[in-house]
Design a protein around this motif. Structure first.
Motif, short mmCIF file in Angstrom:
data_model
loop_
_atom_site.label_atom_id
_atom_site.label_comp_id
_atom_site.label_asym_id
_atom_site.label_seq_id
_atom_site.Cartn_x
_atom_site.Cartn_y
_atom_site.Cartn_z
N TYR A 320 1.28 -1.19 -0.35
CA TYR A 320 -0.08 0.24 0.23
C TYR A 320 1.16 0.91 -0.15
CZ TYR A 320 -2.68 3.74 1.06
OH TYR A 320 -3.65 4.92 1.58
N LEU A 322 0.97 5.78 -2.04
CA LEU A 322 0.37 6.85 -2.15
C LEU A 322 1.75 7.61 -2.75
CD1 LEU A 322 -1.60 9.35 -0.10
CD2 LEU A 322 -0.60 7.09 0.84
N GLU A 370 -11.00 6.15 8.33
CA GLU A 370 -9.16 7.25 7.27
C GLU A 370 -8.66 6.71 8.11
OE1 GLU A 370 -8.29 10.83 5.14
OE2 GLU A 370 -9.92 10.77 6.63
N THR A 399 -5.16 10.18 3.94
CA THR A 399 -4.55 9.47 2.31
C THR A 399 -6.38 10.02 1.83
OG1 THR A 399 -5.17 7.14 3.82
CG2 THR A 399 -3.20 7.68 3.74
N ASP A 401 -8.20 7.41 1.70
CA ASP A 401 -8.43 5.84 1.88
C ASP A 401 -9.13 5.26 3.57
OD1 ASP A 401 -7.06 4.31 -0.59
OD2 ASP A 401 -5.86 5.17 0.03
N ALA A 403 -9.72 1.70 6.29
CA ALA A 403 -8.67 0.66 6.42
C ALA A 403 -9.16 0.11 7.59
CB ALA A 403 -8.10 1.54 6.49
N ILE A 413 -7.53 -2.66 4.04
CA ILE A 413 -7.24 -1.30 3.22
C ILE A 413 -8.99 -1.43 2.36
CG2 ILE A 413 -7.55 0.22 1.11
CD1 ILE A 413 -5.00 0.51 3.19
N GLY A 415 -11.36 0.42 1.19
CA GLY A 415 -11.68 1.61 -0.05
C GLY A 415 -11.71 3.09 -0.25
N ARG A 416 -11.45 3.78 -0.87
CA ARG A 416 -11.74 5.04 -0.40
C ARG A 416 -12.82 5.77 -0.22
NH1 ARG A 416 -7.65 7.87 -1.25
NH2 ARG A 416 -8.28 9.23 -2.13
N LYS A 417 -12.46 6.80 0.91
CA LYS A 417 -13.51 7.40 1.26
C LYS A 417 -14.81 7.87 0.60
CE LYS A 417 -13.54 10.52 5.55
NZ LYS A 417 -13.11 11.61 5.60
N GLU A 419 -15.81 6.53 -1.93
CA GLU A 419 -16.23 5.35 -3.17
C GLU A 419 -17.40 4.64 -2.02
OE1 GLU A 419 -13.31 2.97 -4.07
OE2 GLU A 419 -12.65 4.50 -5.72
N TYR A 429 -19.22 -0.61 1.80
CA TYR A 429 -17.66 0.12 0.86
C TYR A 429 -17.53 -1.67 -0.31
CZ TYR A 429 -17.21 1.11 5.98
OH TYR A 429 -17.25 1.69 7.64
#
Length: 518
Positions: A320, A322, A370, A399, A401, A403, A413, A415-417, A419, A429
């Motif tokens: 993981y 970024l 997050e 991030t 993301d 988690a 992880i 997914g994206r916050k 999403e 999620y």
């Protein structure tokens, strides 16, 4: 007491010191042409590039942009900009001219190096951005014409013959060296400022977390306009004195050949690349015995893909990172159990990780929140973007993301916050739903997106690459024992192939744009 602000050479000294310590060890192999470069070669090439940049007035604080596929000249410019105290801004050749023009205006390069196949688009981008740097053209392997520029200068003809040592200016640890743009999932990409100190610390984190060695060899499958092309494993391996193998285009068979013939020991790739390699005709016959480990990054890797690699005796796990932090932040502990395959591991040696709620307070272990990170390898911020910098960079890097940390201290992880969606008052999620759907034998790839619903507010829509004979009823029946009912998709659509952005990453924004309205 050591004065950390005292100027040093930092990354600018690396090629020279490698040339002094391991002059005959190969640092770079060009699989497209067959050329091989020792560390002594790389330093000599960098010195020639320094002299060329100085002819154009490039010095401390200036920027050099490059639009190119992976090729040795880009490596020359990486070391040369470090030696001159300037910054290297690799830009994606996949961007449209208006997007590229906006980034060029932001970077404002003194020199721009562009590979022949992209000359016309880059010429348009320069007009869009209203900038007028000196242009160096990089040779083409397939005979593309060097057109679109007023006075292009071929890089290979322009570099001076003198490859002797050059004087290098001192730089402070907080001085920038790389400007790497984000994936651009929310409008024009942002330019992330990576400092000398951050590059060094990411390298240290990677070496210590993954156990990189001086005899490691890796095929580089990420483009060099991406943090994966530099900081995932290339720069850490150069730090150690290992070997990086590049090519103009990704071909799964060629990567398998590189691992086989070059004795590849380390591989890092996105899930789609790992899957394409297992589907290739060479998969069963390629010798993978020297491959010490493989890492998947850039999105969740399906269990079926991981099992295929495990069956070949390769220790594949997920990572993981970024652009804004790292990108290497976690490691799998020694002897990690296979039931932790969906985790990214535990924080690396010089990384602090927390999972927080919307107020920034830590959540209870096991709860989703997050992920925020703190490390000396974090970027300095976004170039000329104080609002976004303030929103993302603080004591911790936000991030974006979601988690959770399990009872054994492994991070997962989710997914994206942005999403996550709410269906009937319940948080859903997409990454969790996608993992379950991906286990279906008729599904190759899947993206789950929210769509409006009169009863539940939002429900999921599964967009599938796979056998279009699959019905929604069949899929929901398959999920009955795997997911709660409110997580089941209520709509199903098919694509022949998922749209991608960046290095073979699925472009979720494109999927939502096409399928997001019911």
């Amino acid at each position: 007491m050591v004065d950390r602000s005292a100027p040093q050479e930092w990354v600018g000294a690396w090629s020279e010191k490698r040339a002094a310590l391991t002059p005959e060890r190969e640092g770079l192999v060009d699989a497209t042409t067959g050329e091989r470069f020792t560390y002594a070669d790389l330093d000599r090439r960098a010195n020639r590039a320094v002299r060329l940049l100085r002819e154009y007035g490039v010095g401390t604080g200036d920027s050099v942009a490059v639009v190119s596929r992976n090729r040795p000249a880009v490596v020359d410019l990486f070391f040369a900009t470090a030696k001159t105290g300037s910054t290297l801004a690799p830009l994606s050749h996949r961007l449209a001219p208006p997007e590229l023009g906006e980034l060029l205006a932001r970077v404002d390069p003194t020199v721009l190096a562009v590979e022949a196949p992209f000359a016309a688009d880059v010429a348009s981008a320069l007009d869009e951005g209203g900038v007028d740097p000196a242009v160096l053209t990089l040779g083409s392997d397939d005979g593309d014409a060097l057109d679109g520029f007023r006075e292009p200068v071929p890089y290979g003809d322009a570099v001076p013959a003198d490859d002797s040592s050059v004087e290098t200016p001192p730089v402070a640890p907080e001085d920038p060296h790389l400007l790497l743009h984000t994936g651009g999932s929310t409008g024009t990409p942002k330019e992330t400022v990576l400092t000398h100190e951050g590059i060094v610390w990411n390298s240290v984190n990677t070496i210590t977390a993954w156990g990189l060695r001086d005899d490691d060899v890796t095929p580089m499958v990420f483009p060099m306009f991406h943090t994966g092309g530099w900081n995932v494993v290339t720069v850490p391996l150069w730090h150690m004195g290992g070997t990086v193998v590049i090519a103009r285009e990704f071909d799964p068979g060629q990567v398998l050949s590189v691992i086989d013939e070059e004795g590849g020991t380390v591989l890092v790739a996105v899930p789609a690349v790992l899957r394409m390699m297992t589907d290739h005709d060479r998969w069963e016959t390629a010798d993978l015995s020297q491959l010490r480990f493989a890492k998947s990054g850039g999105g969740p890797c399906r269990q079926s893909v991981m099992e295929t690699w495990w069956d070949r005796g390769v220790d594949l796990s997920q990572g993981y990172g970024l652009t804004e932090c790292g990108p290497n932040n976690f490691a799998m502990p020694d002897g990690w159990p296979r039931e932790k395959a969906d985790a990214v591991g535990k924080p690396a040696l010089h990384v602090d990780a927390r999972i927080v709620d919307d107020d920034g307070d830590p959540v209870q272990q096991g709860e989703i929140g997050e992920l925020v990170l703190r490390s000396p390898h974090a970027a300095a911020g976004y170039l000329d973007n104080p609002e976004e910098t303030a929103a993302t960079f603080g004591t911790f890097v936000a991030t974006g993301d979601l988690a959770r940390e399990d009872a054994d201290g492994y991070y997962h992880i989710e997914g994206r916050k942005k999403e996550m969606y709410v269906s009937g008052g319940e948080n859903v999620y997409p990454a969790e739903v996608e993992d379950a759907i991906a286990d279906h034998p008729d599904v190759e790839e899947v993206v789950v997106i929210p769509v409006p619903d009169d009863q539940w507010g939002q429900v999921g829509k599964a967009v599938v690459q796979g056998d279009d004979a699959l019905t929604l009823a069949d899929l929901r029946g398959f999920l009955d024992d795997r997911l709660a009912g409110f997580k089941h998709p209520r709509h199903l659509a098919f694509v022949e192939e998922m749209p991608t952005s960046g290095p073979s990453k699925i472009d979720r924004q494109a999927v939502e744009a096409q399928f997001g309205e019911e």
